[in-house]
Write an enzyme that holds these catalytic residues in place. Sequence first.
Site, PDB file in Angstrom:
ATOM      1  N   HIS A  95     -34.640  33.602  23.685  1.00 55.34           N
ATOM      2  CA  HIS A  95     -35.274  34.838  23.210  1.00 55.34           C
ATOM      3  C   HIS A  95     -35.578  34.822  21.713  1.00 55.34           C
ATOM      4  O   HIS A  95     -35.468  35.838  21.028  1.00 55.34           O
ATOM      5  CB  HIS A  95     -34.405  36.055  23.561  1.00 55.34           C
ATOM      6  CG  HIS A  95     -35.202  37.320  23.690  1.00 55.34           C
ATOM      7  ND1 HIS A  95     -34.631  38.561  23.792  1.00 55.34           N
ATOM      8  CD2 HIS A  95     -36.555  37.525  23.719  1.00 55.34           C
ATOM      9  CE1 HIS A  95     -35.556  39.484  23.897  1.00 55.34           C
ATOM     10  NE2 HIS A  95     -36.740  38.865  23.860  1.00 55.34           N
ATOM     11  N   CYS A 153     -31.602  42.474  20.207  1.00 46.64           N
ATOM     12  CA  CYS A 153     -31.301  41.114  20.653  1.00 46.64           C
ATOM     13  C   CYS A 153     -31.788  40.026  19.690  1.00 46.64           C
ATOM     14  O   CYS A 153     -30.994  39.287  19.124  1.00 46.64           O
ATOM     15  CB  CYS A 153     -31.928  40.928  22.033  1.00 46.64           C
ATOM     16  SG  CYS A 153     -31.879  39.263  22.662  1.00 46.64           S
TER      17      CYS A 153
END
Length: 489
Positions: free
Chosen positions: A128, A72
């Site tokens: 994130h 990610c």
Amino acid sequence: MRTLLSICGLLLVLSKLSNAGCDTQPHILFIVADDLGWSDVGINNEHVISPNINQLANDGVTLTQAYVHPRCSPTRTALLTGYYAHRMGMQYKTVNKFQPKGMPLNGTTIASELRDLGYSTYMVGKWHLGYCNYKYTPQGRGFDYFYGFYAGLVDYYTHMSGNFLDLSENDFPDRSEESNGKYSSELFADKATEYIQKHANCQTCRPMFMYLPFLSVHTPLQPPQEYLDLYPYVQDQTRRAKLAMVTALDDAVGRVVQAMKDNNLWDNTVLIFSTDNGAPIPEGGNNWPLRGAKSSCFEGGTRAVSFVNSNRLEKTGYNNSQMIHVVDWFPTLIHLANGQLDPARDHDGYNVWDAISKNATSPRTGFVYHIDELHDQWGIREGDYKAMHGKLGGLANWFVTPPEANLTIEIPVEQVPSDANLLFNLKDDPTEQHDLAAIEPDKLAELMAKLDEYRAKLMPAWSPPGNYSAGDPTKLCDRLSYGWCDAKY
């Protein structure tokens, strides 16, 4: 009303500074799905209910050779900066919640670049990429407006990360009754729609860049019951939950696109859809027929479900097999916005718009899948050949079929040692069944020599230990927020 006035006020002031983009610069809507596998969407698996995504892909250009990093945070870094993750020190795992770390500041983001070119920049969704210092937050990295999550794992309904709220609009927590308990993909579609309406109502010709990285379909597996009910025939309950979440995501995508149409923005919009990495199979995802899973450099971990839809495409309604990497979106978007990149900044990406729009030959002939020196993991591609080594990531096999398809295919399991150097010819062997390392050692050596060239630009992986005492949410109004670390890089 105050939010509307603030948005309009900023847009009108800035529009006086630059009106050059009124007729030439498109709105850009970039949607990212989290942990969506190759076989988790209807364009690759007829058993998945995703009519909005299917239509957008089928009416546009479906990218069958679009690649991302296997995890990610590295992919998001590459997307937003135009640099491979290993050049930003972001190659190791992902950014943990209480790490005093953020995406290094030496890479200007696409949001900052587009803002300088006259765009209003919005982010709705999952960040994130670190938040301990304001400079690491979305607003510190070029977004005028932010609504969403800082962390990587958040409850879909309570919006809590662990025991603390992780839902903010700009600098303020959202504890409203309206948002609490609302499923995150629906919530993000609501907020994206709100921003779209406000942007359109401000009657400025400034173009919009909206970055919309959904939490869906990452864990926790929390689908609304109405979507679970659409898959009564799927016996594997983990898989059933994942598919239900995909359909919920699809509805959210459809709502955002409809908002663009309702507000007369769609005809001048470029929509890009991509996953951040392949699916983690134990969590209900599926990458069939590709080998591997999230965290691996196999195709199942790195080949993205991706498509583009726009009136600016010269050729539509087909599968495009031109080679594209996530770092290419940076220069491609700058091109669409009528900007110029500084060659001295040595970005890793290419402008691939002609490859997408006209099916012209891509300027890209190879790329780095990943280089992670702490995991001793790497992958590289040159032409049809691919070499890789190290951490294989979850299931390293290519034979995990979608349970709902009732396939009875059996392929012998190949046991691969984690320290092996593997070589594949993807043209002849797209599912990576035949390791050629022992048969073509010269080709392997050639790719490894090219790997050394990439390694020469590596920034050592930056992964400081977590510091809960510094980032303790109880000191920050019981929520995840910035203000507890220095911006080291």
